[in-house]
Design an enzyme around this catalytic site. Structure first.
Site, short mmCIF file in Angstrom:
data_model
loop_
_atom_site.label_atom_id
_atom_site.label_comp_id
_atom_site.label_asym_id
_atom_site.label_seq_id
_atom_site.Cartn_x
_atom_site.Cartn_y
_atom_site.Cartn_z
N GLY A 160 0.99 -1.30 0.06
CA GLY A 160 -0.14 -0.09 0.02
C GLY A 160 0.71 1.53 0.11
O GLY A 160 2.01 1.23 0.46
N CYS A 161 0.36 2.32 -0.56
CA CYS A 161 1.26 3.56 -0.80
C CYS A 161 1.57 4.34 0.92
O CYS A 161 2.52 4.57 1.09
CB CYS A 161 0.55 4.45 -1.64
N ASN A 162 0.42 4.37 1.48
CA ASN A 162 0.81 4.73 2.75
C ASN A 162 1.67 4.00 3.55
O ASN A 162 2.52 4.45 4.27
CB ASN A 162 -0.53 4.87 3.57
N VAL A 163 1.69 2.72 3.63
CA VAL A 163 2.40 1.77 4.17
C VAL A 163 3.96 1.90 3.63
O VAL A 163 4.93 1.72 4.68
CB VAL A 163 2.05 0.21 3.61
N ALA A 165 5.17 4.73 2.57
CA ALA A 165 5.82 5.93 3.16
C ALA A 165 6.15 5.67 4.61
O ALA A 165 7.27 6.16 5.25
CB ALA A 165 4.83 6.91 3.09
#
Length: 358
Positions: A160-163, A165
Site C-alpha cells: 500500500g502507498c501509505n504503508v 511511506a
C-alpha cells in the site's frame, strides 16, 4: 553491453489511476511489450478517454477483464479493487498459466488471515512475496532478504502507498533498536489520487480545494495491519500504531511524519547512523543531508523516496519524515521495480529518480 529480455504485459484495470501509471512506466521500459488492456465498466471504450496523456495508446480499445483475456502474457498486472484480484489469480493458476502476476491491490499483502478478515471483511486469498525490495528484516543493517525473496518470484503483492511511506520512514530505527515501536504515531498528508477515481462528493474539486480533511481516523484504516506487519518483520516485538491520514489539495504525493520514542539508553547523536547505514547505496531511497526536509513535490512522477530523521530530545522521540509519489514509489514504481527483480533484470530498468518542477 546490456542484454535485454523482452516480455509481454497485460494491464487489468488500465482505465484507473494505478493501472494508468503502471502503463506509463512500462511504456518507458526497454523490455516491456504492451499486450491487452482491460477494464470492467469502461470495457469497449478507448484508453484515450481515460488516460489522455498516454498518446501512443490513446486509440486502443479496452477489453473486458477475463481470465481468457489475461492469459498468454508473460506478466499480468492486476490493478483492481481490493478483493477482486484473488479470484482472478486463482483462476490463472488453475489453468496452468505460468505468467508472473503482480497484484497492485491488497488481496495478497497480509500474512495474517485474521487481520485481513478484520479490516476487509472477506476470506483471505493467501500471501504472496511482498513487493518492497527495501524492506528490512530483523538483524539486517541493509536490505537483502526481501530482494532475495523477489528474485525469480512468480507472484508479487505490491505494498500500500501509505504503508510504503511509513515503513521507509521508520524501519531503520526499528531494525537498529534505536526506537520503541510500542508507541508509533504517524500522520500523513495525502494527495487525492490515493482515494481512487470513483466519483464521490468529498473528492470533487469544489469540496477539496483550499481544504484538508482526515479520513479513516481512530484505527480504522486498512493499511494499519500492513504497517504493523512490516515493522514486525524489521524486528519489532510489539507494534502499537496511531495512524491518521489527511487528504490535502494536491493530485498526488504523500508526506508521512512518523514519531516514536527513543529507545532507553540510546545516544541521540547516534540515531541518524541507522538510517544512513540502511539506505546507503539504495537506488530509490535517499536520506537527505541534515537540515533538508522532504517535500512531496520533489518526488512527483518518479520512483524516489526522500527521507529525513531527527531527534526531539525534549520530547524523547525520534521524528522521521518520508515523501513519495503515491502512484509511483507507492504503487506502479514498486511494481516495476519488483517485477524487474523477479525477471532477473536490473532493478532500475524503466525507472527514474529525476523529478519534475515546478
Amino acid at each position: 553491453m546490456v542484454m535485454h529480455m523482452s516480455f509481454s504485459v497485460v494491464i487489468a484495470g488500465a482505465s484507473g489511476y494505478a493501472g494508468g501509471e503502471t502503463l506509463r512506466l512500462l511504456l518507458g521500459h526497454p523490455d516491456a511489450e504492451i499486450g491487452a488492456l482491460t477494464a470492467h465498466a469502461n470495457a469497449g471504450t478507448r484508453l484515450g478517454a481515460h488516460q489522455p496523456h498516454l498518446r501512443s495508446l490513446a486509440d486502443r480499445v479496452l477489453t473486458p477483464t477475463s481470465v481468457d483475456e489475461l492469459a498468454g502474457h508473460d506478466v499480468v498486472v492486476l490493478a483492481l479493487p481490493h478483493g477482486a484480484s484473488g479470484e482472478i489469480a486463482a483462476a490463472l493458476a488453475d489453468r496452468g498459466d505460468g505468467a508472473l502476476v503482480v497484484d497492485l491491490g491488497a488481496d495478497h499483502r497480509l500474512t495474517d488471515p485474521a487481520a485481513w478478515r478484520a479490516f476487509y471483511g472477506t476470506e483471505h486469498a493467501g500471501t504472496w512475496p511482498y513487493g518492497m525490495p527495501e524492506l528490512l528484516h530483523a538483524g539486517e543493517a541493509t536490505p537483502a532478504a526481501q530482494r532475495a525473496a523477489l528474485a525469480g518470484a512468480r507472484r508479487i503483492a505490491v505494498p500500500g502507498c501509505n504503508v510504503t511511506a511509513v515503513t521507509l520512514a521508520l524501519q531503520p530505527g526499528v531494525a537498529a533498536g534505536v526506537v520503541d515501536a510500542g508507541d508509533v504515531v504517524a500522520v500523513l498528508a495525502n494527495g487525492y489520487s490515493g482515494a481512487g477515481r470513483s466519483l464521490k462528493t468529498h473528492l470533487l474539486a469544489s469540496e477539496a480545494l483550499g481544504s484538508a480533511q482526515p479520513y479513516a481516523v481512530g484505527g480504522t484504516h486498512r493499511h494499519i495491519p500492513e504497517i504493523q506487519q512490516n515493522l514486525g518483520v524489521a524486528g519489532a516485538a510489539t507494534v502499537r500504531l496511531s495512524f491518521t491520514p489527511v487528504l490535502v489539495p494536491m493530485s498526488r504525493g504523500i508526506l508521512a511524519t512518523v514519531t516514536a520514542p527513543l529507545a532507553p539508553g540510546v545516544d541521540a547523536a547516534s540515531v541518524r547512523d541507522a538510517w544512513r547505514t540502511a539506505y546507503a547505496g539504495e537506488p530509490f531511497v535517499e536520506l537527505l543531508p541534515e537540515g533538508d526536509w522532504p517535500a512531496s513535490g520533489a518526488t512527483t512522477g518518479v520512483n524516489s523516496a526522500l527521507v529525513q530523521v531527527a531527534v526531539d530530545e525534549a520530547a524523547g522521540r525520534v521524528v522521521a519524515v518520508c515523501a513519495i509519489d503515491n502512484l509511483v514509489k507507492g504503487t506502479a514504481g514498486a511494481a516495476v521495480q519488483s517485477l524487474n527483480l523477479a525477471l532477473g533484470l536490473p532493478e532500475r530498468t524503466g525507472l527514474s529518480t529525476e523529478g519534475v518542477a515546478p
